[in-house]
Design a protein around this motif. Structure first.
Motif: not given
Lengths: 113, 112
Positions: B29-58
């Motif tokens: 898969h091209n797209y990858m994501y990191w989330y953190r899950q705190d109780p009652g706070m859902g999933l918060k996007l930390i960083y994501y990537s649309v392909g090798a060599g490319i990352t962006d802030k969440g």
């Protein structure tokens, strides 16, 4: 700033009843609206998703209703079963551009027998 | 076909320590994501990537760093662990074609 607002935080429904969870979004660039189901100790799994060109999508007992003008969408679970007890997350994504996927805060559903 | 694999499953860190959470996918898969899950706070996007060599802030990137040198791997780095980083971390991928995101089993991190 919370981009996707979900309510209620928790929900208790009797077996056979209808469970309704609501979400609202702000970013009009969102073009993809999925719902995920999560059981304790597991990662979320896709339940059903909709694109903004339709107002409703049904898969079995699960239905998404989408109101583009109000920027709201909801999940309806018909004939709710104890096995549906889980945490449900709505999400919104920009799937035609950045592929950023933002989640709501979650709803813990308990279906009583 | 393992899907999305996260390691470790559990970790306890002391304040100020550093660590890397590993995420590997074998679905090409091209797209990858990191989330953190705190109780009652859902999933918060930390960083994501649309392909090798490319990352962006969440939504919540502060205190974290990522890299994407290959399609398969997307490690998340914590340089100076703080108690506020106690959470469950999920890695996810999607193809960009049918747009279903596949999640790993999560890493439960406690900072003491």
């Amino acid at each position: 700033q919370q981009q996707v607002k979900q309510s209620p935080q928790s929900l208790i429904v009797q077996k056979g009843g209808i469970s309704i969870i609501n979400c609202a979004y702000e970013n009009t660039a969102f073009d993809y609206f999925p719902w995920y189901q999560q059981f304790p100790g597991k990662g979320p799994a896709l339940l059903i998703a909709i694109r903004p060109d339709v107002s409703e999508k049904k898969e079995g007992r699960f239905t998404i209703s989408f109101n583009k003008s109000a920027k709201q969408f909801s999940l309806h679970i018909m004939d709710s079963q104890p096995g549906d007890s889980a945490t449900y997350f709505c999400a919104a994504g920009e799937m035609d551009s950045s592929y950023k996927l933002i989640f709501g805060s979650g709803t813990r559903l308990l279906v009583r027998p | 076909n393992a899907g999305v694999t996260q390691t470790p499953k559990f970790r306890i860190l002391k304040i100020g320590q550093s660590m890397t959470l590993q995420c590997t996918q074998d679905m090409n898969h091209n797209y990858m994501y990191w989330y953190r899950q705190d109780p009652g706070m859902g999933l918060k996007l930390i960083y994501y990537s649309v392909g090798a060599g490319i990352t962006d802030k969440g939504e919540v990137p502060n205190g974290y760093n990522v890299s994407r040198s290959t399609t398969e791997d997307f490690p998340l780095r914590l340089e100076l662990a703080a108690p506020s980083q106690t959470s469950v971390y999920f890695c996810a991928t999607l193809t960009g074609v049918n747009t279903e995101a596949f999640f790993g089993q999560g890493t439960r991190l406690t900072v003491v």
